[in-house]
Every structure is written in structure tokens, then in C-alpha cells.
Design an enzyme around this catalytic site. Structure first.
Site, PDB file in Angstrom:
ATOM      1  N   ARG A  78       0.866  -1.192   0.000  1.00 58.79           N
ATOM      2  CA  ARG A  78       0.000   0.000   0.000  1.00 58.79           C
ATOM      3  C   ARG A  78       0.904   1.244   0.000  1.00 58.79           C
ATOM      4  O   ARG A  78       0.888   2.036   0.938  1.00 58.79           O
ATOM      5  CB  ARG A  78      -0.932   0.002   1.203  1.00 58.79           C
ATOM      6  CG  ARG A  78      -1.665  -1.284   1.502  1.00 58.79           C
ATOM      7  CD  ARG A  78      -2.485  -1.841   0.373  1.00 58.79           C
ATOM      8  NE  ARG A  78      -3.757  -1.218   0.095  1.00 58.79           N
ATOM      9  CZ  ARG A  78      -4.905  -1.534   0.657  1.00 58.79           C
ATOM     10  NH1 ARG A  78      -4.962  -2.438   1.584  1.00 58.79           N
ATOM     11  NH2 ARG A  78      -6.023  -0.952   0.306  1.00 58.79           N
ATOM     12  N   GLN A 124       0.340   2.425  -5.979  1.00 53.93           N
ATOM     13  CA  GLN A 124      -1.080   2.785  -5.936  1.00 53.93           C
ATOM     14  C   GLN A 124      -1.880   2.351  -7.168  1.00 53.93           C
ATOM     15  O   GLN A 124      -2.982   1.840  -7.037  1.00 53.93           O
ATOM     16  CB  GLN A 124      -1.201   4.295  -5.769  1.00 53.93           C
ATOM     17  CG  GLN A 124      -2.310   4.673  -4.836  1.00 53.93           C
ATOM     18  CD  GLN A 124      -2.152   6.104  -4.340  1.00 53.93           C
ATOM     19  OE1 GLN A 124      -1.218   6.817  -4.740  1.00 53.93           O
ATOM     20  NE2 GLN A 124      -3.040   6.526  -3.489  1.00 53.93           N
ATOM     21  N   ASP A 150      -2.882  -1.259  -7.150  1.00 55.22           N
ATOM     22  CA  ASP A 150      -3.528  -1.692  -5.909  1.00 55.22           C
ATOM     23  C   ASP A 150      -4.991  -2.120  -6.148  1.00 55.22           C
ATOM     24  O   ASP A 150      -5.911  -1.320  -6.109  1.00 55.22           O
ATOM     25  CB  ASP A 150      -3.449  -0.539  -4.905  1.00 55.22           C
ATOM     26  CG  ASP A 150      -4.079  -0.875  -3.561  1.00 55.22           C
ATOM     27  OD1 ASP A 150      -4.590  -1.998  -3.412  1.00 55.22           O
ATOM     28  OD2 ASP A 150      -4.059  -0.008  -2.687  1.00 55.22           O
ATOM     29  N   SER A 170      -7.695  -1.790  -3.301  1.00 58.20           N
ATOM     30  CA  SER A 170      -8.325  -0.474  -3.212  1.00 58.20           C
ATOM     31  C   SER A 170      -9.350  -0.258  -4.316  1.00 58.20           C
ATOM     32  O   SER A 170     -10.452   0.230  -4.058  1.00 58.20           O
ATOM     33  CB  SER A 170      -7.275   0.645  -3.296  1.00 58.20           C
ATOM     34  OG  SER A 170      -6.523   0.677  -2.128  1.00 58.20           O
ATOM     35  N   TYR A 181      -2.012  -0.654   8.234  1.00 54.57           N
ATOM     36  CA  TYR A 181      -3.221  -1.433   8.532  1.00 54.57           C
ATOM     37  C   TYR A 181      -3.575  -1.326  10.010  1.00 54.57           C
ATOM     38  O   TYR A 181      -2.746  -0.933  10.835  1.00 54.57           O
ATOM     39  CB  TYR A 181      -2.997  -2.912   8.195  1.00 54.57           C
ATOM     40  CG  TYR A 181      -3.046  -3.202   6.712  1.00 54.57           C
ATOM     41  CD1 TYR A 181      -4.267  -3.274   6.045  1.00 54.57           C
ATOM     42  CD2 TYR A 181      -1.890  -3.397   5.990  1.00 54.57           C
ATOM     43  CE1 TYR A 181      -4.307  -3.541   4.695  1.00 54.57           C
ATOM     44  CE2 TYR A 181      -1.924  -3.664   4.627  1.00 54.57           C
ATOM     45  CZ  TYR A 181      -3.135  -3.736   3.988  1.00 54.57           C
ATOM     46  OH  TYR A 181      -3.188  -3.996   2.645  1.00 54.57           O
TER      47      TYR A 181
HETATM   48  P1  NAD Z   1      -9.104  -2.648   5.465  1.00 53.99           P
HETATM   49  O1  NAD Z   1     -10.027  -3.071   4.403  1.00 53.99           O
HETATM   50  O2  NAD Z   1      -7.982  -3.542   5.887  1.00 53.99           O
HETATM   51  O3  NAD Z   1      -9.945  -2.281   6.797  1.00 53.99           O
HETATM   52  C1  NAD Z   1     -10.978  -1.326   6.730  1.00 53.99           C
HETATM   53  C2  NAD Z   1     -10.887  -0.355   7.875  1.00 53.99           C
HETATM   54  O4  NAD Z   1     -11.290  -1.013   9.087  1.00 53.99           O
HETATM   55  C3  NAD Z   1      -9.500   0.207   8.152  1.00 53.99           C
HETATM   56  O5  NAD Z   1      -9.547   1.607   8.010  1.00 53.99           O
HETATM   57  C4  NAD Z   1      -9.234  -0.208   9.606  1.00 53.99           C
HETATM   58  O6  NAD Z   1      -8.519   0.796  10.322  1.00 53.99           O
HETATM   59  C5  NAD Z   1     -10.639  -0.370  10.138  1.00 53.99           C
HETATM   60  N1  NAD Z   1     -10.747  -1.146  11.385  1.00 53.99           N
HETATM   61  C6  NAD Z   1     -10.094  -2.285  11.743  1.00 53.99           C
HETATM   62  N2  NAD Z   1     -10.486  -2.698  12.964  1.00 53.99           N
HETATM   63  C7  NAD Z   1     -11.421  -1.810  13.406  1.00 53.99           C
HETATM   64  C8  NAD Z   1     -12.199  -1.682  14.581  1.00 53.99           C
HETATM   65  N3  NAD Z   1     -12.089  -2.555  15.583  1.00 53.99           N
HETATM   66  N4  NAD Z   1     -13.046  -0.644  14.678  1.00 53.99           N
HETATM   67  C9  NAD Z   1     -13.158   0.244  13.662  1.00 53.99           C
HETATM   68  N5  NAD Z   1     -12.455   0.207  12.519  1.00 53.99           N
HETATM   69  C10 NAD Z   1     -11.587  -0.823  12.387  1.00 53.99           C
HETATM   70  O7  NAD Z   1      -8.503  -1.213   5.130  1.00 53.99           O
HETATM   71  P2  NAD Z   1      -7.984  -0.654   3.745  1.00 53.99           P
HETATM   72  O8  NAD Z   1      -8.989   0.213   3.155  1.00 53.99           O
HETATM   73  O9  NAD Z   1      -7.464  -1.771   2.949  1.00 53.99           O
HETATM   74  O10 NAD Z   1      -6.779   0.271   4.250  1.00 53.99           O
HETATM   75  C11 NAD Z   1      -5.735  -0.283   5.055  1.00 53.99           C
HETATM   76  C12 NAD Z   1      -4.549   0.707   5.127  1.00 53.99           C
HETATM   77  O11 NAD Z   1      -3.915   0.845   3.871  1.00 53.99           O
HETATM   78  C13 NAD Z   1      -4.934   2.108   5.537  1.00 53.99           C
HETATM   79  O12 NAD Z   1      -3.881   2.654   6.326  1.00 53.99           O
HETATM   80  C14 NAD Z   1      -4.996   2.864   4.247  1.00 53.99           C
HETATM   81  O13 NAD Z   1      -4.794   4.256   4.367  1.00 53.99           O
HETATM   82  C15 NAD Z   1      -3.829   2.225   3.533  1.00 53.99           C
HETATM   83  N6  NAD Z   1      -3.937   2.343   2.095  1.00 53.99           N
HETATM   84  C16 NAD Z   1      -2.873   2.890   1.416  1.00 53.99           C
HETATM   85  C17 NAD Z   1      -2.940   2.982   0.041  1.00 53.99           C
HETATM   86  C18 NAD Z   1      -1.783   3.540  -0.730  1.00 53.99           C
HETATM   87  O14 NAD Z   1      -1.028   4.331  -0.230  1.00 53.99           O
HETATM   88  N7  NAD Z   1      -1.603   3.090  -1.943  1.00 53.99           N
HETATM   89  C19 NAD Z   1      -4.060   2.538  -0.639  1.00 53.99           C
HETATM   90  C20 NAD Z   1      -5.122   1.994   0.087  1.00 53.99           C
HETATM   91  C21 NAD Z   1      -5.049   1.891   1.470  1.00 53.99           C
END
Ligand code: NAD
Length: 383
Positions: free
Chosen positions: A122, A127, A130, A133, A228
Site C-alpha cells: 500500500r 497505488q 492496488d 483499493s 493497517y
Molecule cells: P481494510 O479493508 O484492511 O480495513 C478497513 C478499515 O477497518 C480500516 O480503516 C481499519 O482501520 C478499520 N478497522 C479495523 N479494525 C477496526 C475496529 N475494531 N473498529 C473500527 N475500525 C476498524 O482497510 P484498507 O482500506 O485496505 O486500508 C488499510 C490501510 O492501507 C490504511 O492505512 C490505508 O490508508 C492504507 N492504504 C494505502 C494505500 C496507498 O497508499 N496506496 C491505498 C489503500 C489503502
């Protein structure tokens, strides 16, 4: 490089790994592209469109799997497909490696170099490759549309000659990619939106979309590697449920998206919390396939509980197959760009962090420690 696009085989899967517009670009770059007949049918991309893009349609699946150098498939290969793969070939697609490590072992044993789209890092550089996403964003959007279509109320505030309609209240739990898209979509439909996530940095992102952030002071580290979320303690889970109880009861719609990679999804909405909601309210649990964020949800089912509808869809990106395939194909094309040398041949440079992270099997071994640990656990459970 010879690219072979195989048809998805999972029941209800309508997406295809690559759309004709992306194929046309690869052909222009000098690649040979094979497409399994009917691969794009579910997403409304007929064989003809691939032929116009410069691809060859392959009618015998056997040949495609045996002689295709780089096989692209949206969903994991089944046993028959794995047995058709030649040693030294490359497979790229979603592989669900932490939950299904035995399949990863089969790929390693065949001498296949397999890339799991779930393992693309990530990072900013990765990006546009990904796929988690691109597909999660579609799920967040579609979850809100399902909720709006199920709710026996309007979403927007309306002032009419017959009176004023109050806007719907939507609560989004988990503000990752899917949650943020759900917030944006619910706001566009005119709802009042609140959201919660255990990662504190999401507060600003939630507010920038015009939603209110629900603050829960958890007093423990909630972030793991790679940005994460971590699995939080039982005390933190109880505290979250306590704070969320009132917010859930006041909401017409709750969209839950919370996940922790490799773990069961956290329960954020308990049965008593569901029972405290107004009859007619709707919950859409996007984590239903990972055990669910709501105690009443069932993966792939619509549940009715004391007048509340709880939807547990597991295949939302597949329900928007045209754009889901378009975005997935672009994610794959970006990854292929990293796997290609200047003269267009396959070049696996494991010093590249994207290749190093996403390449799951190579030279007969499993290259990912967490998947190896999951395999050890699974085989210990079996014996
Ligand atoms: P995910 O699908 O793994 O999880 C969804 C959300 O659930 C996350 O925001 C997580 O913090 C939240 N969560 C987990 N346990 C929880 C709880 N007990 N109560 C409430 N919320 C809870 O998440 P994602 O969308 O795949 O994103 C994961 C990470 O990757 C994030 O830090 C995101 O910013 C990052 N990300 C980075 C990029 C990039 O830079 N290319 C792209 C996508 C996501």
C-alpha cells in the site's frame, strides 16, 4: 511476453481480469495476448471486442493454461487449472493466500511463479496496481446503494408541498478505502453521515468528506505495519461497543467495513445493539465474508431480525463488473509494467519492492512468512 487471460470460475463472478482497452495497449507495446473464449461475457466485453483489440481467442482451456506464459485470472485457479499450469509459468490474480494457503502450496509445488494481488504493497508507487483499493471502493459505493434501495425512507432532506422529510442518518464503521467511498456516496445522496475507525488519522479524512467523526479514546496502539489496523484488546472492543451503542440506535443505516488483515473481522454491532435500532433500519456488513462486524449478519444472506434488515453481501465488486474489470485490468497492466524488461521480456527483479512483496511463490518455495505460518497452522490442523 505471452499474456493469457483466463475466464473467472467462481460462481457469481462476473468480472474479467482485463478489458479490451487495456489489451489493446499491451498489444501495441508488442505483447501477444490470448483470451479464453467467453472470458469477458459476464462483464459485457464480448470475444469480438478482444479480437478488435488484437488478441487471439482461445477455445481450448488446456492450451491457454499450458502454453500461456503469464496467466491472468481474477479469482484463484481451481485444482484442474493448477494441474494444467507449466513449471516456470507466471500466474497473477487474487489468491486469498492467508485464508487458503494450501492452494499456494499447490502452486509452489508446480513450480509456478504466483503473484497475489492482495499482497501489492500500500505505497504511493504501487497505488495504480492496488487492486484491493480499486475493488474496495466499488464495494463501499454499492453498499450504500443497496442500503438506500432497502431503507423504507428517503436518503435526502426534502421540502415538499406535503411537508418536510428529514434526511436519513448513516453511520459508517471502518474508514478505509471502502468506508471512505461509502461516506462520499451517502453524502452525495443527501444523508447525514457519521463514521468511526480505530486508526486516529482517519478522523481528518472522514471530516474532509463532510461527515462527523465518532471519537472513542482507546488508549492503545491501533496501527500495525503498512498502515493497517491491529486487532485491539477485549477492553478496547468493549469500550468501542459502549460508545457506538447510542450512535447505532440513532442511525437509519449502518455500513460496516472494519477488517484486520488475516484475522476475523471485529464485532462492532452486537445483537442488543441491533435490537435497539428503529424497525425498518438497515445494516450492510461488508465484512460478512470475514466473520462479520455485526453479530446478526450471515455471509451472502439477507437477514431479518426484529424488523431490522441485515445484508451480508460478499460479491459487491462483481455486481459492478464493467468498471470493476476496467480498474482491475489497469491494476494488472501496471504490475506487468514492473515485470517487463526494456525489450519486452519477462524480468523478475526481486529488488523491486512491489515484485518482492507481491510474488508469493517462486522456484518451488512460498516467499511470504505469514502465508507459510498460515500453511503450517492449516496442515497441523489437518494432521
Ligand atoms: P481494510 O479493508 O484492511 O480495513 C478497513 C478499515 O477497518 C480500516 O480503516 C481499519 O482501520 C478499520 N478497522 C479495523 N479494525 C477496526 C475496529 N475494531 N473498529 C473500527 N475500525 C476498524 O482497510 P484498507 O482500506 O485496505 O486500508 C488499510 C490501510 O492501507 C490504511 O492505512 C490505508 O490508508 C492504507 N492504504 C494505502 C494505500 C496507498 O497508499 N496506496 C491505498 C489503500 C489503502
Amino acid at each position: 511476453m505471452r499474456i493469457a487471460i483466463a475466464k473467472a470460475t467462481t460462481v457469481s463472478e462476473r468480472r474479467v481480469a482485463m478489458t479490451p482497452d487495456v489489451v489493446a495497449r499491451l498489444v501495441k507495446q508488442g505483447m501477444e495476448v490470448w483470451v479464453e473464449t467467453g472470458a469477458g461475457d459476464g462483464a459485457f466485453y464480448p470475444d469480438d471486442a478482444y479480437v478488435k483489440a488484437g488478441a487471439e481467442i482461445i477455445t481450448e482451456g488446456d492450451r491457454l493454461w499450458r502454453d500461456g506464459q503469464v496467466i491472468l485470472k481474477l479469482d484463484p485457479p481451481n485444482d484442474q487449472e493448477i494441474h494444467r499450469l507449466s513449471a516456470g509459468s507466471v500466474f497473477i490474480g487474487f489468491l486469498n493466500p492467508l485464508a487458503e494457503p494450501l492452494r499456494v502450496k499447490q502452486l509452489a509445488d508446480r513450480g509456478v511463479t504466483a503473484f497475489a494481488m492482495e499482497l501489492i504493497p500500500r505505497s504511493s508507487r504501487a497505488q495504480s496496481a492496488d487492486a484491493l483499493s480499486s475493488q474496495a471502493s466499488i464495494a463501499g459505493y454499492k453498499a450504500v446503494l443497496l442500503a438506500a434501495a432497502t431503507l423504507p425512507k428517503y436518503f435526502p432532506m426534502l421540502t415538499t408541498a406535503a411537508g418536510t422529510i428529514a434526511p436519513a442518518k448513516v453511520l459508517v464503521l471502518g474508514a478505509g478505502v471502502a468506508g471512505l467511498q461509502a461516506i462520499a456516496t451517502a453524502r452525495r445522496l443527501g444523508a447525514i453521515v457519521e463514521a468511526f475507525d480505530i486508526r486516529p488519522e482517519t478522523k481528518e479524512q472522514v471530516q474532509s468528506l463532510g461527515a462527523k467523526f465518532v471519537d472513542v479514546n482507546l488508549e492503545e496502539e491501533t496501527r500495525a505495519e503498512g498502515g493497517y489496523a491491529k486487532e485491539v484488546s477485549d477492553a478496547a472492543k468493549r469500550k468501542t461497543q459502549e460508545v457506538l451503542t447510542q450512535h447505532v440506535a440513532a442511525s437509519d443505516v449502518v455500513i460496516t467495513t472494519a477488517q484486520v488483515p488475516g484475522k476475523r473481522a471485529p464485532i462492532l454491532v452486537t445483537r442488543p445493539m441491533v435490537e435497539a435500532m428503529k424497525p425498518g433500519s438497515v445494516i450492510v456488513d461488508l465484512a460478512a465474508g470475514q466473520g462479520g462486524n455485526c453479530e446478526c449478519s450471515e455471509a451472502g444472506k439477507d437477514v431479518q431480525h426484529q424488523g431490522i434488515t441485515i445484508l451480508g453481501p460478499v460479491d459487491l465488486p462483481a455486481s459492478v463488473p464493467v468498471h470493476a474489470s476496467q480498474l482491475f485490468g489497469k491494476n494488472l497492466a501496471t504490475l506487468l509494467g514492473y515485470l517487463r524488461s526494456k525489450d519486452g521480456e519477462l524480468d523478475l527483479n526481486f529488488e523491486d519492492d512491489i515484485i518482492d512483496a507481491a510474488c508469493l511463490t517462486h522456484g518451488g518455495t512460498i516467499r511470504n512468512d505469514r502465508v507459510q505460518a498460515a500453511l503450517a497452522q492449516e496442515t497441523a490442523g489437518v494432521s
